[in-house]
Design a protein around this motif. Structure first.
Motif, PDB file in Angstrom:
ATOM      1  N   UNK A 462       0.821  -1.208   0.000  1.00 14.85           N
ATOM      2  CA  UNK A 462       0.000   0.000   0.000  1.00 14.85           C
ATOM      3  C   UNK A 462       0.858   1.262   0.000  1.00 14.85           C
ATOM      4  N   UNK A 463       2.104   1.146   0.469  1.00 12.67           N
ATOM      5  CA  UNK A 463       3.030   2.293   0.502  1.00 12.67           C
ATOM      6  C   UNK A 463       3.816   2.450  -0.794  1.00 12.67           C
ATOM      7  N   UNK A 464       3.636   1.558  -1.733  1.00 10.02           N
ATOM      8  CA  UNK A 464       4.239   1.587  -3.073  1.00 10.02           C
ATOM      9  C   UNK A 464       5.759   1.827  -3.019  1.00 10.02           C
ATOM     10  N   UNK A 465       6.499   0.892  -2.434  1.00  6.03           N
ATOM     11  CA  UNK A 465       7.944   1.099  -2.290  1.00  6.03           C
ATOM     12  C   UNK A 465       8.749   0.811  -3.551  1.00  6.03           C
ATOM     13  N   UNK A 466       8.107   0.236  -4.586  1.00  8.44           N
ATOM     14  CA  UNK A 466       8.811  -0.072  -5.839  1.00  8.44           C
ATOM     15  C   UNK A 466       8.010   0.506  -7.002  1.00  8.44           C
ATOM     16  N   UNK A 467       8.682   0.827  -8.102  1.00 10.87           N
ATOM     17  CA  UNK A 467       7.955   1.440  -9.225  1.00 10.87           C
ATOM     18  C   UNK A 467       6.926   0.516  -9.863  1.00 10.87           C
TER      19      UNK A 467
END
Length: 730
Positions: A462-467
């Motif tokens: 949910x924190x979108x740590x990867x593209x």
């Protein structure tokens, strides 16, 4: 303890340590004498239990001598006992200001702030008191509790080491050490500490409850049934000491459920709820138990109640609901997806504030860093699909990072480690911490392999740590999170036109959505059993959760049309006699005699499969790994294509194996297909003899080809991200 600690440990707060009213001061000048007299009268009222009268006397004492730290301390103590915590805090703070070395005031302030759920402030005052009287035994437990609540776990551990050095026979200190081990998921160490606490104080119910929880969690980690039995034993010990203890009833229910004694577990969970009806955890556990029994309507009601009561911010209860809804026999896919959208609103959308630009190297020709996030890097059914992909990855194309959410490693874990360039244990890391680690590792493509199953890290995604992020294999349908870009699937599982049922974009692989590697111990295919027996045996290895009124009705009609046929239903669910009886009664109501049914649990199930002629898939939620195993043992199965994608798993497997002729589109066609297969034994025997070889030559078992296809998908996904961001190179 805070509510989340109560849930974790299944225990109540530590016993309150009684504190005597501060002693009267020695005689002083005349004005102070009057103050002392009032304080002494207050002490007498206190001894009689007349707290209001004691408070009135202590107020008079303070008014007569505002500089008396003892008078303020006495007033603060009485107010604390009366439950007037804010006023107690004021009086005790004044006492400590007048006399910084006042142990009673510091200690009582720690207790007051602990009651106000202000652990950081409680911790500070307890530490001040401990510095004044390091030999005061009760302080170690209370300070430890405040440190745990404040999240200062290292400090709590150091304090306990010192406390146990001074007071090795203090049961509560051993109990708190068990709690620390529990927080660290050190189950064996937790059991040792709780056992010591219990031996020192057999009446300490909290220790029995801690033992029950730790044994159960160790059982989950090492799959040893004796730990579940021990959990049950300690739960019953706790209930013998405290029959009205709701957490102990809940622990008992969990221990029984882990032993597949589902109806006994239901009784225990309902007993816990009768004692504490507003406890979200108990509703959630009851709901999960009802799911396993296949009682979906009741389960959904319980799980929704759990969500309504849960103010912890933990998405686990919502995940349990979504898991249950996937199996609902009567809800349309669109109706189920509404709850997935609600999950996104509650747990996905608020995390968009945490999204940051991704500074990844934008060279599209370079090797990609791919991160796999899973709780199943161990002896788990997922190994038949995860291991072949990781083993066949081209290391010049992808650099593998394995983010392992494991409580305990095993022999399979070591094999996974050999497949990964980077092994990252994630146990104990918060979602924010793990997301930061993934970002720091420079991951280009992040793969979720758990969905809403136990041990998932959807809060990280949910924190979108990867593209680029995607979900694959571990759950069987959408996650509901819009932060995840793609759902890796195929055209059969997610046909064109089903996009509205996914929060992610379906990325359809050609051929198959997985590659299957069978277990080495399955053995060879045998001859068709019907040739020797003279009758056809139908069978499934599914859990009871997938068997509903639709499947029972259709299977009963098939048995009526094949009057000599038998039905085998074998899985862990049917170890429970009550579950077996319930299913037998459903068939009996439709005219199927119990002697035509063979129900139970056999592990491993290979000989059970050798006794089956035709496999029956479930609907609307298809079976999973057992369908691959059925085909590999030479057994055709019939499936009904239903809602994407959990209702089309059987169709996707048959398509990948090259046998779409066993896919049906209606219940009537399903029955006709099974009857047709059963009516031509020579053809069925030929299928038996050749199916494994056909499967081995199909895309379903092309490990190298599947890995290459997945790598090409990752490259295309990353290239699309580069195109969207408008730059190819730095």
């Amino acid at each position: 303890m805070t509510s989340w600690l109560k849930k974790l440990f299944g225990t109540g707060p530590a016993p309150v340590v009684p504190v005597a009213a501060p002693a009267a001061a020695a005689p002083t000048p005349p004005t102070v004498d009057a103050s002392t007299a009032q304080r002494q009268q207050g002490n007498r009222f206190l001894d009689q239990g007349n707290l209001s009268a004691a408070v009135a006397c202590y107020r008079q004492a303070v008014a007569l001598d505002p500089a008396s730290a003892d008078a303020h301390t006495s007033l603060g103590f009485a107010l604390q006992q009366l439950g007037q915590l804010a006023a107690a805090q004021t009086a005790l703070t004044q006492a400590l200001a007048l006399q910084p070395g006042n142990f009673d005031a510091a200690y009582l302030l720690g207790q007051v702030h602990n009651s106000l759920q202000q652990p950081e402030r409680a911790m500070a005052y307890f530490e001040q008191a401990l510095a004044l009287q390091p030999a005061f035994e009760p302080l170690y437990g209370e300070l430890c509790q405040a440190l745990i609540q404040a999240g200062a776990l290292d400090a709590a551990r150091k304090l306990l080491v010192e406390g146990l050095r001074r007071f090795p026979q203090n049961a509560m200190l051993h109990f708190f050490l068990g709690n620390l081990h529990t927080l660290a998921q050190e189950w064996a160490a937790a059991i040792a500490s709780y056992s010591t606490a219990q031996a020192l104080n057999p009446a300490l119910t909290e220790a029995s409850e801690g033992l029950a929880a730790a044994h159960r969690r160790l059982g989950y980690a090492d799959l040893q049934s004796e730990n579940y039995a021990a959990s049950e034993q300690h739960s019953r010990q706790a209930l013998a000491l405290r029959p009205q203890d709701a957490p102990a009833q809940n622990n008992l229910g969990s221990a029984l459920a882990a032993q597949d004694r589902l109806q006994e577990a239901e009784t225990a969970f309902r007993a816990a709820l009768a004692l504490a009806p507003q406890t979200a955890l108990f509703h959630s556990n009851l709901g999960g138990n009802l799911v396993l029994q296949g009682r979906l309507e009741e389960a959904v009601t319980s799980l929704r109640q759990a969500i309504a009561l849960d103010d912890s911010g933990n998405p686990g209860g919502f995940s349990n609901l979504l898991f249950a809804l996937n199996y609902h026999p009567d809800l349309a896919a669109e109706a189920i997806f509404e709850d997935y959208k609600a999950f996104e609103q509650q747990f996905g959308a608020p995390r968009r504030a945490d999204w940051q630009p991704h500074p990844n190297d934008r060279n599209p020709a370079r090797r990609l860093k791919v991160g796999y996030v899973s709780p199943d890097f161990k002896n788990h059914a997922a190994r038949f699909f995860i291991e072949p992909l990781l083993a066949w990855h081209d290391r010049s194309v992808v650099e593998i990072y394995a983010y392992a959410e494991l409580a305990q490693e095993d022999s399979l874990t070591q094999r996974y480690k050999s497949c990964a360039a980077h092994w990252v244990p994630t146990r104990g890391l918060s979602d924010a911490e793990l997301a930061q680690r993934i970002r720091a590792d420079g991951i280009d493509v992040l793969v979720d392999m758990a969905g809403h199953t136990a041990g998932n890290r959807l809060g990280v995604f949910a924190r979108k740590p990867a593209p680029v992020s995607l979900s694959w294999m571990g759950y069987g349908t959408t996650t509901g999170l819009r932060a995840i870009d793609y759902y890796l699937t195929d055209a059969t599982s997610a046909p064109q036109g089903s996009e509205h049922l996914f929060s992610e974009e379906p990325w359809r692989l050609p051929g198959s959505f997985v590659s299957y590697r069978p277990g080495a111990a399955m053995g060879e295919v045998n001859v068709l059993p019907a040739l020797e027996r003279g009758y056809v045996t139908l069978g499934t290895l599914t859990r009871s959760i997938r068997i509903n009124h639709h499947t029972v009705r259709v299977w009963a009609q098939i048995l009526q049309r094949l009057p000599t046929a038998r039905l085998v239903v074998d899985s862990r669910s049917f170890e429970d006699a009550a579950v077996k009886n319930t299913l037998a009664q459903q068939f009996a109501a439709l005219g199927i005699a119990p002697e035509r049914l063979q129900m139970g649990f056999t592990s491993p199930p290979w000989d059970v499969l050798r006794g089956i002629d035709i496999g029956l898939d479930c609907f609307p939620h298809n079976s999973g790994t057992t369908l691959f195993e059925t085909l590999y043992m030479g057994i055709p199965f019939v499936t009904l294509a239903g809602r994407p994608s959990v209702g089309r798993l059987g169709s996707a497997i048959l398509q990948g194996a090259g046998h779409p002729e066993w896919i049906t589109q209606s219940e009537a066609e399903y029955m006709e297909k099974v009857v047709a297969l059963a009516s031509d034994l020579p053809a069925l025997a030929q299928i038996r003899a050749t199916l494994r070889a056909h499967m081995q030559a199909s895309p379903l078992m092309d490990e190298e080809g599947f890995a290459k296809t997945v790598e090409q998908a990752y490259q295309a996904m990353f290239a699309r991200w580069l195109e969207k961001t408008g730059m190819l190179f730095n």
